[in-house]
Design a protein around this motif. Structure first.
Motif, mmCIF file in Angstrom:
data_model
loop_
_atom_site.group_PDB
_atom_site.id
_atom_site.type_symbol
_atom_site.label_atom_id
_atom_site.label_comp_id
_atom_site.label_asym_id
_atom_site.label_seq_id
_atom_site.Cartn_x
_atom_site.Cartn_y
_atom_site.Cartn_z
ATOM 1 N N ILE A 1 -3.171 7.926 5.625
ATOM 2 C CA ILE A 1 -4.604 8.208 5.812
ATOM 3 C C ILE A 1 -5.271 7.089 6.606
ATOM 4 N N LEU A 2 -4.958 5.837 6.268
ATOM 5 C CA LEU A 2 -5.576 4.704 6.967
ATOM 6 C C LEU A 2 -5.104 4.595 8.410
ATOM 7 N N VAL B 1 0.858 -1.185 0.000
ATOM 8 C CA VAL B 1 0.000 0.000 0.000
ATOM 9 C C VAL B 1 0.895 1.236 0.000
ATOM 10 N N SER C 1 -10.224 -0.667 2.102
ATOM 11 C CA SER C 1 -9.689 0.617 1.649
ATOM 12 C C SER C 1 -8.286 0.490 1.076
ATOM 13 N N ALA C 2 -7.516 -0.429 1.614
ATOM 14 C CA ALA C 2 -6.162 -0.650 1.100
ATOM 15 C C ALA C 2 -6.191 -1.330 -0.263
ATOM 16 N N ARG D 1 -1.655 6.555 1.230
ATOM 17 C CA ARG D 1 -2.826 5.782 1.667
ATOM 18 C C ARG D 1 -2.586 5.189 3.048
#
Length: 125
Positions: free
Chosen positions: A69-70, A62, A122-123, A66
């Motif tokens: 953010i995660l 990832v 989401s990843a 990202r």
């Protein structure tokens, strides 16, 4: 098949992190701090979860933006879930021998697991 292996590996990393941070690394000052925005314990605990999430996501390839953010989302979600559980527990007379205690504990754990499902999703997208 490769995508499935990557997703299961992320889940395994998140599960291991969850066990260590939620059950091994919680001294009393962290436990006391979860239900009070003014105490550092809840923030340190959620931060441990957030930091522990990063390696699992990064090992799955990832991207850094990202992941950042995660990890922030994990921090916020974990803090708020634990804060809510702490408030419910403070206003309840339930102890570890009652069904109410285990229902709240189970709901807390379910919300954390659903957070991990959302992180993995989401990843992957």
């Amino acid at each position: 098949m490769e995508v499935a292996i990557t997703m299961v590996a992320m889940l395994a990393c998140l599960q291991l992190k969850h066990f260590v941070v939620d059950y091994v690394l919680q001294p009393a000052w962290i436990l006391r701090g979860k239900g009070d925005f003014r105490m550092i314990g809840g923030y340190v605990h959620a931060g441990g979860h957030a930091l522990g999430t990063a390696p699992g996501l990064m090992s799955a390839g990832v991207g850094l933006m990202r992941v950042t953010i995660l990890v922030l989302a994990e921090f916020l979600a974990h803090y708020l879930i634990d804060y809510g559980k702490a408030l419910l527990s403070q206003h309840s007379r339930a102890d570890a021998t009652t069904r109410a205690y285990w229902a709240v504990h189970g709901a807390d754990q379910l919300l954390h697991q659903l957070t991990y499902a959302a992180l993995i999703f989401s990843a992957a997208v």
